[in-house]
Design an enzyme around this catalytic site. Structure first.
Site, PDB file in Angstrom:
ATOM      1  N   TYR A 145       0.813  -1.226   0.000  1.00 53.33           N
ATOM      2  CA  TYR A 145       0.000   0.000   0.000  1.00 53.33           C
ATOM      3  C   TYR A 145       0.844   1.272   0.000  1.00 53.33           C
ATOM      4  CZ  TYR A 145      -0.066  -0.224   5.278  1.00 53.33           C
ATOM      5  OH  TYR A 145       0.212  -0.290   6.618  1.00 53.33           O
ATOM      6  N   GLU A 146       0.159   2.373  -0.272  1.00 48.08           N
ATOM      7  CA  GLU A 146       0.787   3.689  -0.486  1.00 48.08           C
ATOM      8  C   GLU A 146       1.780   3.667  -1.644  1.00 48.08           C
ATOM      9  OE1 GLU A 146      -0.836   5.704   0.883  1.00 48.08           O
ATOM     10  OE2 GLU A 146      -1.639   4.633   2.596  1.00 48.08           O
TER      11      GLU A 146
END
Length: 594
Positions: A440-441
Site C-alpha cells: 500500500y501507499e
C-alpha cells in the site's frame, strides 16, 4: 504470546548523540524539546505502547473489525478504550501547529513515538496515522475557514481522517478513476463513486471521520490532469462546529485481508455525498501527495517497527530455547542442550535483523530531522536541501524498509521454528501484518520507478549529488580516526558503487526505458544500503566517543555496526551487477511464454 519493550536507549542515542537535536534549539519547537523533555515523552510513549497497545495486538487480530447491518463498524475489544488513552494523552497533536491546538514539538519526536505505536500494534497505529496525514493535507492546502473548521478536532483526536484514491478498476493509474463531483452552485459538490482499500474507512473510535476523496469534476480533462481533491466528512459540520446530519458515504464492506485485521479496511460508497474542494480545481494529486508522502514515510516506519518487535521476540526465544550443542563444544554443559542462540545460523538471522533495524532507525530519524528543517530552518538553502532530501529519500525509505521489515519478520519466525508457524506464539501475525506495507501507499516497484524516473534527474540531479557530496565530506572530515576507518571504508565502497550505478542509469535508461524499469529495484536497494552505511558510520562515530564509558550499549553498538560493514555492505556488489545487466534478459521471453 509476544511482548514489546520500546528500545528507549537506542532511540535516545540516535536523537541526542548521533543527530544531536539540541543543536537546533533556535528553531521553533526544538527549544521546548530539551533532553529531559524528550526522555519524559519517550518514556510515557513506551508505557502506552507496551502496557496498553501491545496487549491487544494479538486479540485484535483474532477478533478483527465487525460491520453491522446499518453500515457501522466496531473495532476489536479494547481498541476504543486504548484510543481514549491515546487521545487523552495528547499524542495526536504532538508535533502539530499550536495555532490549531497542537503542541508544536519537532516532527522527529512524533516519528519516534509513531515507531513505538506501530511496533506495539500496527493496526491500531493506522487510525491516528491516517488522521494525521489528512490533517497535514488540510493544513497545507485548505482555506483558513477549512483549517478552523476541521483541524482542531482532528489534532485533538476527536475526529479521524482517511485518504480515498483507489477504485475497483484502477490502482496506481489514478487517471482512470471514475468518481465524479458535481458543482452545487454554493461552493459544495456532490461526490459519487466507489473507493476500495480505504484503511480506517469506518470505525467507532472517533465521532466523525474526515475523508479526503479524489474525484473528477464534471467537464474536467481526462487523465490525472483533471483530478480534484475533496473534503467529505462522515457527518456534516454545522456553522457552530457541532455535528449535523449523516453524509452520503457508507461502508459497503470490510475487506477480508491477510493481516492488519484490527484495522477496518473498507469499501466506501459515495452516493451524492456533500464535499468541498481542497486546494485548486484539477490539482488534486498535488494536494493528495502531501498526505501520500507522509503516509509513505509512515509505512517505511512500519517496516522498521515490525522488524524491531519481531527481533525482540526472536532473540528472546533464541536465548531460552534449548536444542543441540554449540559447534565448538557445550556452552552450558549443566543443561541437556544449549540455547539456540549459540548456533551461527541463528546468529546470522538475528544479526542481519539487528544491524538493519538499528541502522534503519538512525536513517529514518535523520530523514525526519530534515522534515523539520524543511519547514523550520531559517535560511532558504537549508530548506531547499531538506526538501531535496525528503523527495529523494521518501520512495527509498518506503520501499527498502518494508522489504527488509517483512524479510526480517519471516526470519524471526524462522528462529522459532515450528512454534513460529503457530498462531498462539504471535510471530506469524508479524509476518502477515508486515506484508501489506510492501503494497500500500504505492507498491514498492512503483516507488523504484518513481526514484529512477522522477527523483534522480529532478533539478539536474541536485538531490543525489548533494547527498553524495555530504557523504564524501563526512569521510574526508574523519579520515584521521583509525577506529572509524572500517566504517568509512565501507561507506566509501557503498557510495562508489551507488555513484557507478547512477552514472550507468544516466547513460542507459533514456536510451531504453526498459533499462530503467529492469534496474530500478536493485538501484533503489543499492542507494538504500549507501544511506544505511552513512547512518552506521555516524552511529559508530558517536559510539566511539563513549566506548570507554563502561556502558556495554556502546560496545554492542560498535559490534553490530561492524557486522553491518562485514556482512551487509557486500550486497552492494550484487545490486550493482544487476543494475548494469539492464533489461535484455528480463524482457527477452515472449509474453505468451509466461
Amino acid at each position: 504470546m509476544t511482548t514489546y519493550t520500546a528500545p528507549l536507549k537506542d532511540m535516545q542515542f540516535v536523537l541526542n548523540e548521533v543527530l544531536q537535536i539540541s543543536k537546533y534549539s533556535n528553531l521553533p519547537g526544538f527549544a521546548d524539546a530539551s533532553e529531559d523533555v524528550v526522555s519524559a515523552i519517550l518514556e510515557e510513549g513506551a508505557k502506552m505502547a507496551s502496557n496498553v497497545l501491545h496487549p491487544i495486538n494479538h486479540s485484535g487480530d483474532k477478533e478483527g473489525c465487525t460491520r453491522h447491518e446499518d453500515g457501522s463498524v466496531t473495532t476489536p475489544k479494547g481498541f476504543k478504550e486504548a484510543y481514549e488513552i491515546y487521545k487523552q494523552g495528547g499524542w495526536q497533536g504532538l508535533s502539530f501547529d499550536p495555532e490549531y491546538g497542537g503542541q508544536g514539538l519537532p516532527y522527529i519526536l512524533a516519528v519516534a513515538v509513531s515507531e513505538m505505536v506501530s511496533a506495539a500494534n500496527m493496526a491500531f497505529g493506522m487510525y491516528p496515522g491516517l488522521a494525521r496525514g489528512a490533517a497535514d493535507a488540510i493544513h497545507a492546502h485548505g482555506t483558513d475557514e477549512q483549517k478552523q473548521k476541521y483541524l482542531p478536532n482532528m489534532i485533538a483526536g476527536e475526529w479521524g481522517g482517511t485518504m480515498n484514491l483507489t477504485e475497483p478498476h484502477c490502482g496506481t493509474d489514478l487517471g482512470l478513476l471514475k468518481s465524479k463531483a458535481v458543482p452545487q452552485g454554493d461552493g459544495s459538490y456532490k461526490i459519487s463513486g466507489q473507493k476500495i482499500f480505504i484503511s480506517a474507512g469506518e470505525h467507532d473510535l472517533t465521532e466523525n471521520i474526515i475523508h479526503l476523496v479524489l474525484a473528477r469534476i464534471e467537464g474536467a480533462p481526462e487523465g490525472v490532469k483533471g483530478i480534484s481533491l475533496f473534503i467529505v466528512p462522515k457527518f456534516l459540520v454545522n456553522e457552530d462546529g457541532s455535528l449535523g446530519e449523516r453524509n452520503g458515504v457508507s461502508c459497503g464492506s470490510i475487506e477480508e485481508k491477510m493481516g492488519i485485521h484490527a484495522n477496518s479496511t473498507c469499501v466506501l460508497n459515495y452516493d451524492e455525498a456533500t464535499g468541498w474542494l481542497l486546494g485548486e480545481e484539477n490539482k488534486g494529486l498535488r494536494a493528495m501527495f502531501t498526505m501520500m508522502n507522509e503516509a509513505r514515510l509512515g509505512v517505511g516506519l512500519q517496516g522498521m517497527a515490525i522488524s524491531e518487535v519481531a527481533y525482540q521476540n526472536g532473540a528472546a526465544y533464541a536465548k531460552d530455547r534449548l536444542q543441540g550443542r554449540a559447534l565448538t563444544g557445550p556452552a552450558e554443559p549443566e543443561k541437556p542442550a544449549d540455547p539456540i542462540i549459540v548456533h551461527p545460523d541463528v546468529r546470522r538471522m538475528l544479526m542481519d535483523h539487528r544491524a538493519f533495524t538499528e541502522g534503519a532507525r538512525a536513517w529514518m530519524y535523520w530523514s525526519a530531522l530534515y522534515g523539520d528543517l524543511h519547514t523550520k530552518a531559517e535560511d532558504e538553502a537549508t530548506r531547499q536541501k531538506a526538501d531535496d532530501y525528503m523527495g529523494l529519500m521518501t520512495p527509498i525509505l518506503k520501499s527498502y524498509l518494508t522489504e527488509k521489515g517483512y524479510w526480517h519478520a519471516t526470519n524471526a519466525q524462522q528462529v522459532l521454528g515450528g512454534h513460529g508457524y503457530i498462531q498462539e506464539w504471535g510471530m506469524e501475525q508479524f509476518v502477515r501484518d508486515a506484508r501489506i506495507a510492501m503494497i500500500y501507499e504505492g507498491a514498492n516497484g512503483i516507488q523504484a520507478l518513481d526514484l529512477v524516473g522522477r527523483k534522480l534527474m529532478k533539478d539536474g540531479g541536485r538531490a543525489w549529488q548533494t547527498f553524495f557530496a555530504e557523504v564524501d565530506e563526512f569521510i574526508a572530515d574523519n579520515q584521521g580516526n583509525e577506529e572509524l576507518k572500517p566504517f568509512l571504508d565501507g561507506l566509501a565502497l557503498a557510495k562508489g558503487r551507488a555513484l557507478e550505478a547512477t552514472q550507468w542509469m544516466g547513460a542507459n535508461a533514456m536510451a531504453n526505458f526498459n533499462n530503467a524499469g529492469a534496474s530500478s529495484m536493485d538501484y533503489l536497494c543499492l542507494f538504500a544500503l549507501t544511506a544505511l552505511s552513512y547512518a552506521w558510520a555516524q552511529s559508530a562515530k558517536a559510539a566511539l566517543e563513549k566506548k570507554d564509558s563502561g556502558d556495554d550499549f556502546y560496545k554492542n553498538k560498535l559490534i553490530t555496526g561492524k557486522y553491518f560493514v562485514d556482512r551487509i555492505i557486500p550486497e552492494t556488489a550484487s545490486h550493482l551487477d544487476k543494475v548494469k545487466s539492464g533489461a535484455e534478459a528480463m524482457m527477452a521471453l515472449p509474453a505468451e511464454a509466461f
